[in-house]
Design a protein around this motif. Structure first.
Motif, PDB file in Angstrom:
ATOM      1  N   PRO A  81       5.214   4.160   3.569  1.00 34.63           N
ATOM      2  CA  PRO A  81       4.890   5.561   3.887  1.00 34.63           C
ATOM      3  C   PRO A  81       5.469   6.524   2.850  1.00 34.63           C
ATOM      4  CG  PRO A  81       6.699   4.822   5.253  1.00 34.63           C
ATOM      5  CD  PRO A  81       6.276   3.625   4.436  1.00 34.63           C
ATOM      6  N   HIS A  82       5.128   6.281   1.594  1.00 32.08           N
ATOM      7  CA  HIS A  82       5.741   7.026   0.500  1.00 32.08           C
ATOM      8  C   HIS A  82       4.777   6.984  -0.685  1.00 32.08           C
ATOM      9  CE1 HIS A  82       8.985   9.267  -0.925  1.00 32.08           C
ATOM     10  NE2 HIS A  82       9.975   8.412  -0.836  1.00 32.08           N
ATOM     11  N   PHE A  83       5.105   7.695  -1.767  1.00 33.60           N
ATOM     12  CA  PHE A  83       4.221   7.676  -2.936  1.00 33.60           C
ATOM     13  C   PHE A  83       4.782   6.830  -4.075  1.00 33.60           C
ATOM     14  CE2 PHE A  83       6.977  11.319  -3.263  1.00 33.60           C
ATOM     15  CZ  PHE A  83       7.302  11.439  -4.594  1.00 33.60           C
ATOM     16  N   PHE A  84       5.934   6.167  -3.844  1.00 34.16           N
ATOM     17  CA  PHE A  84       6.451   5.207  -4.819  1.00 34.16           C
ATOM     18  C   PHE A  84       7.364   4.220  -4.093  1.00 34.16           C
ATOM     19  CE2 PHE A  84       9.527   8.641  -4.762  1.00 34.16           C
ATOM     20  CZ  PHE A  84      10.760   8.010  -4.822  1.00 34.16           C
ATOM     21  N   CYS A  85       7.662   3.109  -4.763  1.00 31.00           N
ATOM     22  CA  CYS A  85       8.528   2.085  -4.179  1.00 31.00           C
ATOM     23  C   CYS A  85       9.992   2.407  -4.470  1.00 31.00           C
ATOM     24  CB  CYS A  85       8.202   0.710  -4.764  1.00 31.00           C
ATOM     25  SG  CYS A  85       6.531   0.120  -4.418  1.00 31.00           S
ATOM     26  N   ASP A  86      10.843   2.334  -3.444  1.00 32.03           N
ATOM     27  CA  ASP A  86      12.278   2.496  -3.625  1.00 32.03           C
ATOM     28  C   ASP A  86      12.986   1.607  -2.616  1.00 32.03           C
ATOM     29  OD1 ASP A  86      11.842   3.833  -1.287  1.00 32.03           O
ATOM     30  OD2 ASP A  86      12.823   5.702  -1.878  1.00 32.03           O
ATOM     31  N   VAL A  87      14.261   1.854  -2.370  1.00 31.11           N
ATOM     32  CA  VAL A  87      15.027   0.974  -1.483  1.00 31.11           C
ATOM     33  C   VAL A  87      14.548   1.038  -0.045  1.00 31.11           C
ATOM     34  CG1 VAL A  87      17.118   0.957  -2.893  1.00 31.11           C
ATOM     35  CG2 VAL A  87      16.786   2.786  -1.210  1.00 31.11           C
ATOM     36  N   LEU A 132       3.215   8.461 -12.474  1.00 29.30           N
ATOM     37  CA  LEU A 132       2.034   7.867 -13.117  1.00 29.30           C
ATOM     38  C   LEU A 132       1.266   6.921 -12.198  1.00 29.30           C
ATOM     39  CD1 LEU A 132       3.133   7.197 -16.809  1.00 29.30           C
ATOM     40  CD2 LEU A 132       1.632   8.972 -15.912  1.00 29.30           C
ATOM     41  N   LYS A 133       1.980   6.129 -11.409  1.00 25.24           N
ATOM     42  CA  LYS A 133       1.288   5.217 -10.485  1.00 25.24           C
ATOM     43  C   LYS A 133       0.538   5.997  -9.419  1.00 25.24           C
ATOM     44  CE  LYS A 133       0.042   1.362  -8.636  1.00 25.24           C
ATOM     45  NZ  LYS A 133      -1.033   0.547  -9.268  1.00 25.24           N
ATOM     46  N   THR A 134       1.121   7.096  -8.955  1.00 26.85           N
ATOM     47  CA  THR A 134       0.444   7.944  -7.967  1.00 26.85           C
ATOM     48  C   THR A 134      -0.843   8.527  -8.541  1.00 26.85           C
ATOM     49  OG1 THR A 134       2.589   8.539  -6.992  1.00 26.85           O
ATOM     50  CG2 THR A 134       0.724   9.951  -6.457  1.00 26.85           C
ATOM     51  N   LEU A 135      -0.767   9.022  -9.769  1.00 31.63           N
ATOM     52  CA  LEU A 135      -1.959   9.581 -10.419  1.00 31.63           C
ATOM     53  C   LEU A 135      -3.012   8.500 -10.658  1.00 31.63           C
ATOM     54  CD1 LEU A 135      -0.251  11.918 -13.067  1.00 31.63           C
ATOM     55  CD2 LEU A 135      -1.168  12.554 -10.831  1.00 31.63           C
ATOM     56  N   HIS A 136      -2.569   7.328 -11.086  1.00 35.77           N
ATOM     57  CA  HIS A 136      -3.499   6.215 -11.341  1.00 35.77           C
ATOM     58  C   HIS A 136      -4.216   5.808 -10.058  1.00 35.77           C
ATOM     59  CE1 HIS A 136      -4.374   1.833 -11.425  1.00 35.77           C
ATOM     60  NE2 HIS A 136      -4.885   2.134 -12.609  1.00 35.77           N
ATOM     61  N   LEU A 187       0.845  -1.184   0.000  1.00 31.46           N
ATOM     62  CA  LEU A 187       0.000   0.000   0.000  1.00 31.46           C
ATOM     63  C   LEU A 187       0.885   1.241   0.000  1.00 31.46           C
ATOM     64  CD1 LEU A 187      -2.742  -0.956   2.624  1.00 31.46           C
ATOM     65  CD2 LEU A 187      -2.929  -1.028   0.132  1.00 31.46           C
ATOM     66  N   LEU A 188       0.725   2.090  -1.008  1.00 36.31           N
ATOM     67  CA  LEU A 188       1.457   3.351  -1.076  1.00 36.31           C
ATOM     68  C   LEU A 188       0.620   4.407  -0.364  1.00 36.31           C
ATOM     69  CD1 LEU A 188       2.535   3.166  -4.828  1.00 36.31           C
ATOM     70  CD2 LEU A 188       4.025   2.839  -2.851  1.00 36.31           C
TER      71      LEU A 188
END
Length: 311
Positions: free
Chosen positions: A175-181, A79-83, A13-14
């Motif tokens: 706890p973010h708007f995209f996946c990273d490390v 784009l994933k955040t907007l989607h 979950l973002l």
């Protein structure tokens, strides 16, 4: 065991930037506007460079690659955040999250490498102007960019594969708007190997280009100071102004996130700084380069005029 644990988490979950409905609507409009500005600005630069033969030089070749990477970077992050906002969901699949991690790392590395390559190009132009065409050959330019892509992809693949072997069997909220490390914090496996790879390999790959940029600008500054006239000094240094502005913006935000003590900033300030280098910087790059460059501004005018008044 690893596969069993991984299967207990089918996705993540973002949580995004805010949980307030009013703020989410405002942030959606803001992100959409910034994304459209990023795409429009960078695509115009790509069109201007490709259609104007005067801009078929090493500096603009590297700039066109930077514009392409910035569009891809913004698309990967935004784009994933907007989607998710449109469909009213915070979910991202397990595989989708790791694909996003892979591309985020690739394009972050490419930004880093291209800024270093562009600094070297400016070093040769200012410090060895008479040998510029013989040193910055088309073959060398292609080799530098190709080497950057290969290094970025291989390093990203290393990080992503090491993360994919981990188990995620507890909290799946990012706890973010995209996946990273930062996904490592959610793992219930031992992340020692991942941490060491990030500290050594990723640290070296990120810091080495920054050192190259610093060394290049030290030599550039020394060369500029040896120019006798003030006008000559300004002309020599003005060729580096746009690149220096982009470097300052890009590395300033990264240093604010990763090189400050953890007690000196909160999750909110980290997120704000992340937005700066993943969203704002790609949007501002076209404006920074076009505002300070007469040749590029002229080419952009031709492109926009052609769009308005097609022959």
């Amino acid at each position: 065991m690893s596969r069993t644990n991984q299967s207990s988490v089918s996705g993540f979950l973002l949580l995004g930037l805010s949980r307030q409905p009013q703020q989410q609507q405002l942030l959606f409009m803001l992100f959409l506007s910034m994304y459209l500005a990023t795409v429009l600005g960078n695509v115009l630069i790509l069109l201007a460079i490709s259609t104007d033969s005067r801009l078929h030089t090493p500096m603009y070749f590297f700039l066109s690659n930077l514009s392409f990477v910035d569009v891809c970077f913004s698309s990967t992050v935004i784009l994933k955040t907007l989607h998710n906002h449109i469909v009213g969901s915070q979910a991202i699949s397990f595989s989708g999250c790791f694909i996003q991690v892979f591309f985020v790392i690739v394009f972050a590395y490419m930004d880093n490498f291209l800024l270093a390559v562009m600094a070297y190009d400016r070093f040769v132009a200012v410090c060895h102007p008479l040998h510029y065409t013989t040193k910055m050959t088309p073959q060398l330019c292609v080799l530098l960019v190709t080497g950057s892509w290969v290094t970025a992809i291989l390093n990203s693949l290393l990080h992503t594969l090491l993360m994919a072997r981990l188990s995620f069997c507890a909290d799946n909220r990012i706890p973010h708007f995209f996946c990273d490390v930062s996904l490592l914090k959610l793992s219930c496996s031992d992340t020692y190997v991942n941490d060491m790879v990030i500290l050594t390999v990723a640290g070296l790959v990120m810091i080495a280009p920054f050192i190259c940029i610093l060394i290049s600008y030290i030599f550039i500054a020394c060369a500029v100071l040896r120019v006798p006239s003030t006008k000559g000094k300004w002309k020599a240094f003005s060729t580096c102004g746009s690149h220096l502005a982009v470097v300052s913006l890009y590395y300033g935000t990264i240093i604010a996130i990763y090189f400050n003590p953890s007690t000196s900033h909160s999750a909110e300030t980290d997120t704000a700084a992340t937005v700066l280098y993943t969203v704002v910087t790609p949007m501002l790059n076209p404006f920074i380069y076009s505002l300070r460059n007469k040749e590029l501004k002229g080419a952009l005018r031709k492109v926009t005029a052609r769009k308005r008044y097609p022959t």
